[in-house]
Write an enzyme that holds these catalytic residues in place. Structure first.
Site, PDB file in Angstrom:
ATOM      1  N   TYR A  54      22.235  47.400  32.446  1.00 25.14           N
ATOM      2  CA  TYR A  54      23.671  47.520  32.204  1.00 25.14           C
ATOM      3  C   TYR A  54      23.930  48.250  30.895  1.00 25.14           C
ATOM      4  O   TYR A  54      23.206  48.056  29.918  1.00 25.14           O
ATOM      5  CB  TYR A  54      24.321  46.134  32.118  1.00 25.14           C
ATOM      6  CG  TYR A  54      24.160  45.289  33.350  1.00 25.14           C
ATOM      7  CD1 TYR A  54      25.114  45.317  34.367  1.00 25.14           C
ATOM      8  CD2 TYR A  54      23.052  44.456  33.521  1.00 25.14           C
ATOM      9  CE1 TYR A  54      24.974  44.544  35.513  1.00 25.14           C
ATOM     10  CE2 TYR A  54      22.903  43.678  34.656  1.00 25.14           C
ATOM     11  CZ  TYR A  54      23.863  43.719  35.646  1.00 25.14           C
ATOM     12  OH  TYR A  54      23.716  42.954  36.770  1.00 25.14           O
ATOM     13  N   ASP A 105      31.700  42.518  38.594  1.00 24.61           N
ATOM     14  CA  ASP A 105      33.074  42.144  38.314  1.00 24.61           C
ATOM     15  C   ASP A 105      34.006  43.263  38.768  1.00 24.61           C
ATOM     16  O   ASP A 105      33.618  44.440  38.760  1.00 24.61           O
ATOM     17  CB  ASP A 105      33.278  41.906  36.816  1.00 24.61           C
ATOM     18  CG  ASP A 105      32.595  40.634  36.328  1.00 24.61           C
ATOM     19  OD1 ASP A 105      32.321  39.749  37.159  1.00 24.61           O
ATOM     20  OD2 ASP A 105      32.324  40.534  35.114  1.00 24.61           O
ATOM     21  N   ASP A 116      36.139  38.912  28.791  1.00 22.45           N
ATOM     22  CA  ASP A 116      36.311  40.356  28.962  1.00 22.45           C
ATOM     23  C   ASP A 116      37.747  40.725  28.604  1.00 22.45           C
ATOM     24  O   ASP A 116      38.554  39.868  28.210  1.00 22.45           O
ATOM     25  CB  ASP A 116      35.940  40.815  30.381  1.00 22.45           C
ATOM     26  CG  ASP A 116      36.822  40.206  31.470  1.00 22.45           C
ATOM     27  OD1 ASP A 116      37.896  39.649  31.146  1.00 22.45           O
ATOM     28  OD2 ASP A 116      36.441  40.294  32.649  1.00 22.45           O
ATOM     29  N   ARG A 159      29.079  39.366  30.235  1.00 17.53           N
ATOM     30  CA  ARG A 159      30.182  38.772  29.473  1.00 17.53           C
ATOM     31  C   ARG A 159      29.688  37.638  28.572  1.00 17.53           C
ATOM     32  O   ARG A 159      30.181  37.466  27.455  1.00 17.53           O
ATOM     33  CB  ARG A 159      31.259  38.253  30.427  1.00 17.53           C
ATOM     34  CG  ARG A 159      32.086  39.360  31.063  1.00 17.53           C
ATOM     35  CD  ARG A 159      33.140  38.795  31.987  1.00 17.53           C
ATOM     36  NE  ARG A 159      32.585  38.237  33.205  1.00 17.53           N
ATOM     37  CZ  ARG A 159      33.091  37.191  33.858  1.00 17.53           C
ATOM     38  NH1 ARG A 159      34.154  36.561  33.384  1.00 17.53           N
ATOM     39  NH2 ARG A 159      32.549  36.768  34.978  1.00 17.53           N
TER      40      ARG A 159
END
Length: 301
Positions: free
Chosen positions: A75, A47, A89, A181
């Site tokens: 992550y 993103d 987000d 997300r």
């Protein structure tokens, strides 16, 4: 007649530590320009506001992209508890709020439901296709639509910090196609308090690690100089998860022409996918059968 693409015939990987506020496509275009490369692509979109590993493949290394895309990735991210947004987000609008705040123990217990083979619904603001159109485009136009759940393998999901009641830091290792997300959104729902991602960093992807990455500022500084070439990793790095077999000069010549070539099998078995090397350089990827590699991808380096 097709136009000949300008640029250098350069092959390898450049691992970029992507900054926030830049799209993955913009990073690839910057790297292609800086290295004057004919061909470039990346192994897994981040993103725009996410940071971390964006592995950019150049030239023949683009043929190894699927093996990085399919590899495990890790992550580190922070979830804001108590709020849901329309994008899942911090870039989106708050659409629901809650005063509930789970304890550390409740969060750790809930994480177990997101480990292993799970079904995940991607965010509506994502690049998945709905009837041939990108979901984010439909979402921006206010269209009413549903995104189908898809399978995801989550190898690990752990809480690493709780800075305050409103925030929790997590680390996740997962397979192809995972949306952090969605994890934040669904965890918030499971805890009865809502949630969305406020910070996201990919710390490694297959064999590539963020701490080994080059910054965009360095790419600009070293652009179109031999010093930037020095940061290139060999295309063979993209094959790290596949077994290697070695071939003779004759086998390499046959493989480069797209024909089955004799290889020394090593630890592979009939039907295994593997890659063949000659004098340390990748020649082809294919299926091992009865002492030969039947190529599916050939490297013209």
């Amino acid at each position: 007649m097709a136009r000949k693409r300008k640029g250098r015939d350069i092959s390898g990987w450049l691992v970029v530590d992507k900054p926030a506020g830049m799209t993955s496509t913009a990073v690839v275009n910057k790297v292609r320009w800086a290295l004057e490369a004919k061909k470039a692509g990346h192994a897994g979109t981040l993103d725009p506001e996410a940071t971390g590993v964006l592995a950019v493949a150049l030239g023949e290394a683009t043929k190894t992209v699927p093996y990085i895309t399919d590899a495990l990735k890790a992550y580190r991210f922070i979830v804001r508890l108590g709020q849901a947004t329309n994008t899942d987000d911090a870039e989106g609008e708050v659409i629901a709020e809650s005063d509930a705040r789970p304890s550390d123990e409740e969060i750790k217990a809930a994480l177990g439901g997101f480990i292993g083979d799970i079904m995940q619904v991607p965010p509506k603001f994502s690049a998945v296709k709905i009837d041939g159109q990108r979901a984010y485009k439909l979402a921006r136009e206010g269209e009413d639509f549903e995104v189908e759940a898809r399978p995801l393998w989550v190898e690990e999901l752990v809480m690493t910090d709780r800075p305050d009641a409103d925030h929790v830091e997590l680390e996740m290792t997962c397979g192809k196609g995972g949306y952090v997300r969605s994890i934040a959104r669904d965890l918030g729902e499971a805890l009865g308090c809502h949630g969305h991602v406020v910070r996201l960093r990919r710390i490694w992807s297959g064999p590539f690690e963020a701490e080994d990455g080059i910054s965009i500022d360095q790419v600009d500084e070293l652009a179109r100089t031999p010093a930037l070439d020095d940061h290139l990793l060999p295309l063979e790095q993209g094959l790290a998860d596949l077994p290697e077999v070695k071939c003779t000069a004759d086998g390499a010549a046959r493989l480069r022409n797209g024909n089955p070539g004799i290889v020394m099998p090593g630890e592979v078995e009939y039907g295994d996918e593997c890659w063949a090397s000659y004098q340390g350089k990748a020649v082809a990827v294919g299926i091992f059968k009865a002492g030969e590699l039947h190529p599916s991808r050939v490297f013209l380096t």
